[in-house]
Write a protein that holds these residues in place. Sequence first.
Motif, PDB file in Angstrom:
ATOM      1  N   VAL B 220       0.872  -1.170   0.000  1.00 14.38           N
ATOM      2  CA  VAL B 220       0.000   0.000   0.000  1.00 14.38           C
ATOM      3  C   VAL B 220       0.908   1.218   0.000  1.00 14.38           C
ATOM      4  O   VAL B 220       1.696   1.410   0.925  1.00 14.38           O
ATOM      5  N   SER B 221       0.827   2.040  -1.049  1.00  8.72           N
ATOM      6  CA  SER B 221       1.716   3.200  -1.136  1.00  8.72           C
ATOM      7  C   SER B 221       1.011   4.489  -0.728  1.00  8.72           C
ATOM      8  O   SER B 221       1.656   5.507  -0.539  1.00  8.72           O
ATOM      9  N   GLU B 222      -0.327   4.435  -0.595  1.00 11.01           N
ATOM     10  CA  GLU B 222      -1.017   5.614  -0.075  1.00 11.01           C
ATOM     11  C   GLU B 222      -2.400   5.238   0.456  1.00 11.01           C
ATOM     12  O   GLU B 222      -3.064   4.356  -0.082  1.00 11.01           O
ATOM     13  N   ILE B 223      -2.770   5.897   1.539  1.00 10.01           N
ATOM     14  CA  ILE B 223      -4.106   5.731   2.108  1.00 10.01           C
ATOM     15  C   ILE B 223      -4.885   7.009   1.826  1.00 10.01           C
ATOM     16  O   ILE B 223      -4.390   8.112   2.084  1.00 10.01           O
ATOM     17  N   HIS B 224      -6.098   6.867   1.273  1.00  9.05           N
ATOM     18  CA  HIS B 224      -6.914   8.034   0.928  1.00  9.05           C
ATOM     19  C   HIS B 224      -8.119   8.137   1.861  1.00  9.05           C
ATOM     20  O   HIS B 224      -8.636   7.125   2.317  1.00  9.05           O
ATOM     21  N   GLY B 225      -8.589   9.371   2.064  1.00  9.04           N
ATOM     22  CA  GLY B 225      -9.775   9.600   2.895  1.00  9.04           C
ATOM     23  C   GLY B 225      -9.444  10.501   4.043  1.00  9.04           C
ATOM     24  O   GLY B 225      -8.335  10.423   4.604  1.00  9.04           O
ATOM     25  N   LYS B 226     -10.416  11.364   4.432  1.00 12.51           N
ATOM     26  CA  LYS B 226     -10.136  12.305   5.520  1.00 12.51           C
ATOM     27  C   LYS B 226     -10.702  11.776   6.825  1.00 12.51           C
ATOM     28  O   LYS B 226      -9.962  11.519   7.769  1.00 12.51           O
ATOM     29  N   GLU B 227     -12.027  11.600   6.896  1.00 10.36           N
ATOM     30  CA  GLU B 227     -12.637  11.091   8.129  1.00 10.36           C
ATOM     31  C   GLU B 227     -12.528   9.566   8.189  1.00 10.36           C
ATOM     32  O   GLU B 227     -12.263   8.992   9.230  1.00 10.36           O
ATOM     33  N   ARG B 228     -12.795   8.927   7.033  1.00  6.62           N
ATOM     34  CA  ARG B 228     -12.830   7.477   6.945  1.00  6.62           C
ATOM     35  C   ARG B 228     -12.016   7.056   5.728  1.00  6.62           C
ATOM     36  O   ARG B 228     -11.945   7.806   4.745  1.00  6.62           O
ATOM     37  N   VAL B 229     -11.412   5.884   5.785  1.00  5.72           N
ATOM     38  CA  VAL B 229     -10.686   5.376   4.615  1.00  5.72           C
ATOM     39  C   VAL B 229     -11.638   5.338   3.426  1.00  5.72           C
ATOM     40  O   VAL B 229     -12.772   4.858   3.528  1.00  5.72           O
TER      41      VAL B 229
END
Lengths: 120, 351
Positions: B220-229
């Motif tokens: 996993v090279s990036e996790i997206h999402g502000k409040e929740r994935v």
Amino acid sequence: MSTEVKLTCITCPVGCALTVRLDDAGETTVTGNKCPRGAVYGTKEVTNPTRVVTSTVRVAGGTDQVVSVKTATDIPKGKITDCMRALEQVEVQLPVHIGDIIVENIADTGVDIVATRSLR
Amino acid sequence: MSRRREDIVIIGGGPAGLAAALAAREAGIRKVLILERDKELGGILNQCIHNGFGLHTFKEELTGPEYAEKYIQMVLEQQIPYMTNAMVTGIEVLENNDKCVTAMNKEDRLVEITAKAVILAMGCRERPRGALNIPGTRPAGIYSAGTAQYYVNMEGRMPGKEVVILGSGDIGLIMARRMVLEGAKVHCVAELRPYSGGLKRNIVQCLEDFDIPLYLSTTVSEIHGKERVEAVTLTRVDEHGVPISGSEWRVPCDTLLLSCGLIPENELTIGLGAQMDAKTGGPVVSEHLECSVPGVFACGNVLHVHELVDHVSAEAEKAGRFASEYVLASESKTCKSEVADASERREEGWE
């Protein structure tokens, strides 16, 4: 004519690489197994694959508690989803003792669901 | 603050602690005490509801709670005392070489337990996100696989619906199946290395049975999402584990489970000043499972991470026996002075 299937045995952590030969008469020969359980698994897996299902059921009374359960023996793979959906509807009363039958004949498999822990 | 005196104090009431306690009692040690942080004995086995345990120890295939209950039953039959909800905050070596274990729980408050020997059986913890250096935001929905396992199997709560799993350790594989059985969609398992860290049987019965893809040499090279994935970016890596530019793809999901290795939990061991092994993450021990601090023994996942609980039980039995030998030897050495000490302590209300 015979067909050959290559499998990984899931009976124990060794994970033997099995070869199962199925001949026209429906007879199976299993090779690659290091123990007799591997032969049983290999034959079942190509004729009628089965699994033990482990899950949880809710405790009645609106608590957040769950009790772990399993099918007392393996059930056909095709019945796993039915088994899980049936378990969603189940609530148990405490106390529960390990080995207690929670559901008889789950999803018409002829196999019971038993508790795998005690809870008071 | 209250005080207790024991022959052997065992820190941890999981598979290692339980087996060590039984072995010590069998070796003739009367005063054995198990200290457990959780509300019940059994350790991580309680949440490992899948089967496959105990083939060596009991010659049958058990689930985790069933394996634990067999040992707990034996401990109860032997009437070995234990404290639950008990947090150990430190271990000290006293001048006479006894150990002083400081613990606390609600009922007993702060307790100082003096013991001739201590057996470390604290187990291990999962490598957290912070140790993995995954870029991206810090939304809700990222769990270690074992935390998700606790939610699902102990509390009956689902941590998410659309799942990606990073790391193909056994807990990750087991949780892939568990989440699918409970109605979630598991999109894939990504493994940084070119091979899986899990058992082959788990690849078959947890992934292949449910058509869950396993991407090797992928991270996993990036996790997206502000409040929740909201999504993760997966990237292929080269033979050095370096991400290959241009190989990225985005997988929408609401949950990321991490199964990226286990680390022996040795804060107490380090606090004691025991010599540590950088390779295992556990203390350096002799062939008697004794640390560099005499009279302190270690067994189970706190010593090194084991693949099978059966091996933990076997090792812990040895630790229980060696600790008992240590106690019996020290008793015969200091027999006379010990008797005097003991009577003094009774007067002081130690026992």
